[in-house]
Scaffold this motif. Structure first.
Motif, short mmCIF file in Angstrom:
data_model
loop_
_atom_site.label_atom_id
_atom_site.label_comp_id
_atom_site.label_asym_id
_atom_site.label_seq_id
_atom_site.Cartn_x
_atom_site.Cartn_y
_atom_site.Cartn_z
N ILE A 134 111.21 -5.36 140.71
CA ILE A 134 111.77 -5.11 139.04
C ILE A 134 111.02 -4.01 138.39
N VAL A 135 109.84 -4.35 138.34
CA VAL A 135 108.96 -3.45 137.33
C VAL A 135 108.93 -1.90 138.05
N SER A 136 108.58 -1.92 139.37
CA SER A 136 108.52 -0.59 139.94
C SER A 136 110.02 0.14 139.87
N GLY A 137 110.97 -0.82 140.08
CA GLY A 137 112.38 0.18 139.84
C GLY A 137 112.66 0.42 138.74
N VAL A 138 112.24 -0.01 137.57
CA VAL A 138 112.44 0.81 136.09
C VAL A 138 111.37 1.89 135.86
N LEU A 139 110.18 1.77 136.53
CA LEU A 139 109.25 2.93 136.47
C LEU A 139 109.72 3.95 136.98
N ILE A 140 110.05 3.77 138.35
CA ILE A 140 110.43 4.90 139.18
C ILE A 140 111.74 5.44 138.72
N ALA A 172 108.40 22.89 151.68
CA ALA A 172 107.40 22.65 151.78
C ALA A 172 106.65 21.68 150.91
N VAL A 173 105.65 20.90 151.21
CA VAL A 173 105.21 19.57 150.57
C VAL A 173 104.66 19.91 149.29
N SER A 174 104.40 20.95 148.92
CA SER A 174 104.03 21.39 147.39
C SER A 174 105.17 21.27 146.64
N GLU A 175 106.54 21.37 147.15
CA GLU A 175 107.64 21.02 146.33
C GLU A 175 108.03 19.52 146.32
N THR A 176 107.38 18.74 147.29
CA THR A 176 107.90 17.37 147.34
C THR A 176 106.64 16.51 146.98
N LEU A 177 105.68 16.10 148.06
CA LEU A 177 104.47 15.52 147.62
C LEU A 177 103.69 15.84 146.57
N LEU A 178 103.51 17.08 146.37
CA LEU A 178 102.47 17.82 145.44
C LEU A 178 103.32 18.14 144.19
N SER A 179 104.72 17.54 144.00
CA SER A 179 105.39 17.84 142.84
C SER A 179 104.99 17.03 141.57
N PRO A 180 105.04 17.51 140.42
CA PRO A 180 104.72 16.75 139.33
C PRO A 180 105.45 15.58 139.13
N MET A 181 106.75 15.58 139.53
CA MET A 181 107.24 14.09 139.37
C MET A 181 106.74 13.39 140.51
N ASN A 182 106.53 13.50 141.74
CA ASN A 182 105.89 12.43 142.80
C ASN A 182 104.27 12.24 142.55
N ILE A 183 103.60 13.24 141.81
CA ILE A 183 102.26 12.72 141.34
C ILE A 183 102.32 11.90 140.11
N THR A 184 103.18 11.96 139.36
CA THR A 184 103.45 11.24 138.28
C THR A 184 103.90 9.73 138.46
N ILE A 185 104.63 9.67 139.54
CA ILE A 185 105.17 8.33 140.04
C ILE A 185 103.84 7.58 140.65
N VAL A 186 103.12 8.38 141.59
CA VAL A 186 101.97 7.67 141.94
C VAL A 186 100.93 7.13 141.17
N LEU A 187 100.61 7.95 140.02
CA LEU A 187 99.65 7.75 139.02
C LEU A 187 100.18 6.49 138.34
N VAL A 188 101.32 6.42 137.69
CA VAL A 188 101.81 5.54 137.01
C VAL A 188 101.94 4.37 137.77
N LEU A 189 102.33 4.14 139.00
CA LEU A 189 102.31 3.10 139.89
C LEU A 189 100.91 2.43 140.05
N ALA A 190 99.81 3.35 140.21
CA ALA A 190 98.60 3.00 140.53
C ALA A 190 98.02 2.22 139.20
N VAL A 191 98.43 2.72 138.15
CA VAL A 191 97.93 1.86 136.69
C VAL A 191 98.75 0.80 136.42
N ILE A 192 99.97 0.94 136.67
CA ILE A 192 100.88 -0.31 136.20
C ILE A 192 101.00 -1.47 137.23
N ILE A 193 100.95 -1.12 138.63
CA ILE A 193 101.16 -2.33 139.53
C ILE A 193 100.01 -3.32 139.40
#
Length: 451
Positions: A438-444, A176-197
Motif C-alpha cells: 500500500i505504502v509503496s503503491g502510493v509512493l511510486i 539506452a539505460v540512460s533513459e530508463t535506469l538512469l532517468s531522474p524518475m527511476n533514481i527518484t523512486i529508488v531513493l524515496v523507497l530506500a528512505v521510506i520503506i
C-alpha cells in the motif's frame, strides 16, 4: 503502521493458504476467466499445458541460485562474516532497517543474488538476536527490499529494450539505460523507497511489551558447517595409535585440491567473460556462487553436504514454478493479459499513461510473475499506446517494470526461495508485505504522476 500490519497479519494467518494452495486457486481463477474470452475448457487446458514446460529452464536456474547461495553462505569464511555482520545492529530498530537496506543494495545489483543474500542476512539476524527481535517482521523487511530490483542493474525490462535486436526493436528501437535506469524518475523512486520503506518496516514492529516470535529452533540446528580441519575428518577406516587412517577415496573427498581446481575453473571463465564485456545474468550469478563456494569450502565432502541442504530447501521452487508457467500460458494464450493491459490504456492520457501502466502491470503480475514474460505480453500494447498518445516511451516502459516489481509484495512466487532459507511460511510475512504494498503503491504512483 503497526495497526495496519497487525490487521493484514490477522487476515493472512486466517485466510491465506499455503503457497501451493494459492497456486491452485490462481490456476482455477485463470482457467475460468480464460473461458470468458471465447475458449472452451480443452483449449484453455491446452494453453496451460503449453505453458507448464516453458519456464523449466528458469526453474532450474532458480533452484541453482538457492542451492549455490546456501552452500556459499555455509563456507567457514562467509558464515563467519555473516555472523559478524549480524552483530553490528544493537537493537530491533537497527536490525530491521539494516536488513531492509542490505536487500535493496543486493537486489539493485542482481535480483537472484539479492533474494539469497537478503534471506541469509535475515536468518543470521534471527539467530544472533534470538528472543530480542520479531523474526517474521525481519524476514518481511528483507523481502520488502526486493521491491527495487527492477530499477537496478539486473532489471529485466530496461535491459531487454537496451539490447540491440530485442523482439520489439522494430516498434520502439533500442532504448539506452540512460533513459530508463538512469532517468531522474527511476533514481527518484529508488531513493524515496530506500528512505521510506525501512522506516515503514520499523514502524510495524510489535509494541515493546508484546511477545517476539523467534527464528524456528530447527533452522539453527540445521546450519551446515564444514569441519575446521578437513584432514582429520573420516567416515570410516582402520585406527592405528588413536589416529584414523583414511582410504584413498576418503583422502580425495577431504582434499582441498578438488574444490580449489573446480572453483578456479569457474572463476577463470567469469573473469574472461566480464573482461570481454559480458553483463551480469542469472547464469553468471549462479556460476559466481559456484566459484566462490568451491574455493572457500574446506573440501568436496563439506561442499556436497552444504549443497544438499540448499537443494532440500528448494523443493517449493521445483514443485510450484511449473504451475506458474501454466498460469502464464493461459493468460497469454487466451488473451487475458492483453485485455487487462488494454483496459488500463483505454482510460489513459499522455500524462497519466505511466500511472495506469503501473497499475495495469501490477495486476497482470499477479498472474504472470516474470518481468521478461510480462513485457512480452504487455510491451506491444504499451508501445502502441505511448505512440498514439504521445507519451514518453522509456518512462512508460519503466512504469511497467515498477508495476511488475510492486505486486511481488503479495505474490508468493518470489518469496519461495527466500522463505526456504528463512524457514518460514508465506502467512508469517504477508501481513507486513501487504502494508508495504500500500505504502509503496502510493509512493511510486505519485512519483509517476508528478514526474
Amino acid at each position: 503502521m503497526r495497526v495496519l500490519s497487525e490487521f493484514f497479519t490477522r487476515i493472512a494467518e486466517r485466510y491465506l493458504p499455503d503457497a501451493f494452495v494459492f497456486v491452485f486457486l490462481l490456476s482455477a481463477l485463470t482457467f475460468v476467466l480464460g473461458m470468458t474470452q471465447g475458449y472452451g475448457p480443452a483449449a484453455v487446458a491446452g494453453f496451460w499445458g503449453d505453458g507448464f514446460f516453458k519456464i523449466l529452464t528458469f526453474t532450474a536456474q532458480s533452484t541453482l541460485v538457492l542451492a549455490t547461495g546456501f552452500a556459499l553462505a555455509h563456507t567457514p569464511w562467509v558464515h563467519g562474516a555473516l555472523v559478524a555482520f549480524a552483530r553490528i545492529p544493537r537493537n530491533e530498530v537497527q536490525v530491521i532497517a539494516l536488513t531492509t537496506l542490505v536487500m535493496m543494495v543486493c537486489s539493485l545489483f542482481s535480483w537472484g543474488f539479492g533474494l539469497v543474500a537478503g534471506a541469509i542476512v535475515a536468518r543470521q539476524m534471527g539467530i544472533v538476536h534470538r528472543g530480542k527481535i520479531h523474526y517474521p517482521l525481519v524476514v518481511a523487511a528483507s523481502y520488502s527490499g526486493f521491491l527495487v530490483w527492477h530499477g537496478g542493474y539486473s532489471g529485466a525490462i530496461p535491459t531487454i529494450i537496451a539490447t540491440p535486436g530485442h523482439f520489439l526493436e522494430d516498434q520502439m528501437g533500442v532504448v539506452a539505460v540512460s533513459e530508463t535506469l538512469l532517468s531522474p524518475m527511476n533514481i527518484t523512486i529508488v531513493l524515496v523507497l530506500a528512505v521510506i520503506i525501512p522506516v515503514v518496516n520499523v514502524m510495524m514492529r510489535p509494541k515493546a511489551d508484546a511477545p517476539r516470535q523467534s527464528i524456528p529452533a530447527t533452522d539453527e540446528d540445521e546450519v551446515v558447517e564444514a569441519p575446521a580441519h578437513p584432514s582429520t575428518e573420516t567416515a570410516s577406516g582402520n585406527h592405528e595409535g588413536g589416529q584414523a587412517a583414511m582410504v584413498p577415496a576418503e583422502r580425495m573427498e577431504t582434499s582441498r585440491i578438488v574444490t580449489l581446481v573446480l572453483g578456479a575453473l569457474a572463476a577463470l571463465y567469469l573473469i574472461a567473460y566480464f573482461i570481454g564485456g559480458g553483463a551480469v545474468t542469472l547464469n553468471t550469478v549462479i556460476l559466481s556462487f559456484f566459484a566462490l563456494g568451491l574455493m572457500l569450502t574446506p573440501n568436496a565432502r563439506a561442499y556436497s553436504r552444504s549443497f544438499q541442504g540448499g537443494a532440500k530447501a528448494a523443493y517449493g521452487i521445483i514443485l510450484q514454478f511449473p504451475f506458474y508457467g501454466g498460469i502464464m500460458g493461459m493468460m497469454v494464450g487466451t488473451g487475458l493479459a492483453s485485455a487487462l493491459a488494454s483496459g488500463f490504456v483505454a482510460i489513459s492520457s499522455a500524462d497519466t499513461l505511466p500511472f495506469w501502466s503501473f497499475l495495469g502491470a501490477g495486476l497482470v503480475n499477479i498472474f504472470v510473475p516474470s518481468g521478461g514474460g510480462q513485457w512480452a505480453v504487455q510491451g506491444p500494447i504499451m508501445i502502441s499506446a505511448a505512440q498514439e498518445l504521445g507519451a514518453e516511451m522509456p518512462i512508460v516502459a519503466m512504469a511497467v517494470a515498477w508495476g511488475e516489481a510492486w505486486t511481488n509484495m503479495i505474490q508468493p512466487f518470489w518469496t519461495l526461495p527466500m522463505l526456504a532459507i528463512a524457514g518460514l511460511g508465506i502467512r508469517d510475512i504477508m501481513g507486513y508485505t501487504a502494508a508495504v504494498l500500500i505504502v509503496s503503491g502510493v509512493l511510486i504512483g505519485g512519483i509517476l504522476l508528478v514526474l
